[in-house]
Design an enzyme around this catalytic site. Structure first.
Site: not given
Ligand code: C5P
Length: 233
Positions: A17, A39, A66-71, A120, A181, A190, A211
């Protein structure tokens, strides 16, 4: 490296990211052998980062787009066909039946389709406001059942849902969990988090970590610690 560590390393997916492809390339170089699966999401992809998918694949890394497509189905199918050519291992779509079916039918070149059950960041009130009558836990299970019947390759879920989802979908569908974490690290934004060891014990196949690795003073050491924790679990 022992086989156990290599297998554990293959289960940690580091989220790049980051704002642009040069910063991402520098992070990949810094992480070296400590990470084998990356990712790429909205931020990097929409800043010109998609060529990195092929670069990483050529360097022997696995990549989750991870582009989470929906169309509409036709558009999802053509998007999946184009993205499959990049050499990604995983590609995400939202868990709507038409979208999942179109993606599963169009997958190619070994790219696997993951469905995001319910984001989430959504709670029961958010779902009700969006017009859904099911609570989060029920909608997750409903969509996971549909995903399984459509032949999805995997699900993105909260680690807190991993055990019940594993019971529903069986051993062949990959469970990929963000919200990871290590003990003692910042939760950031989160909310429903688990340590790497607990997520693995709960039934996750792959952990997505952003992160805690890319924001660490020593990203390589942070990645190695998570891999060691996965291996020990
Ligand atoms: O930095 P962190 O560990 O929170 O990053 C989590 C990654 O997972 C981010 O790229 C976030 O977009 C992705 N993600 C998420 N929760 C989801 C789906 C994807 O945190 N439900």
């Amino acid at each position: 490296m022992t086989n156990d560590l290599k297998a554990a390393r293959g289960r940690m997916i580091v989220a790049l990211d980051l704002p642009d492809i040069d910063v991402a390339r520098a992070m990949v170089a810094r992480l070296g052998d400590s990470v084998s699966f990356y990712k790429i999401g909205y931020q990097l992809a929409y800043a010109g980062g998609l060529p990195l998918v092929g670069e990483l694949a050529d360097a022997g890394k696995q990549v989750f787009v991870d582009l989470k497509l929906h169309d509409i189905g036709n558009t999802v199918a053509s998007g999946v066909a184009s993205l499959s050519k990049l050499g990604a291992t995983f590609l995400t779509v939202h868990a709507y039946p038409q979208t999942m079916q179109a993606a599963v039918d169009a997958r190619a070149h070994g790219t696997k389709i993951l469905a995001v059950t319910v984001l989430t960041s959504y709670d029961d009130d958010n779902l009700a406001a969006a017009g859904f009558r099911l609570a989060v836990a029920d909608l997750v299970m409903h969509r996971a059942e549909q995903a399984r019947d459509i032949g999805i390759d995997g699900l993105v879920c909260s680690p807190l849902e991993a055990t019940s989802l594993r019971g529903l979908v069986g051993p062949d569908i990959s469970l990929v969990t963000p919200g990871i974490r290590p003990a003692g690290s910042a939760a950031d934004d989160q909310k429903r988090i688990m340590t790497p060891a607990r997520a693995i014990t709960a039934g996750a196949d792959y952990l997505v970590v952003g992160r805690p690795v890319i924001g660490a003073d020593d990203p390589r050491a942070a990645a190695d610690m998570i891999v060691a924790e996965i291996a020990a679990a």
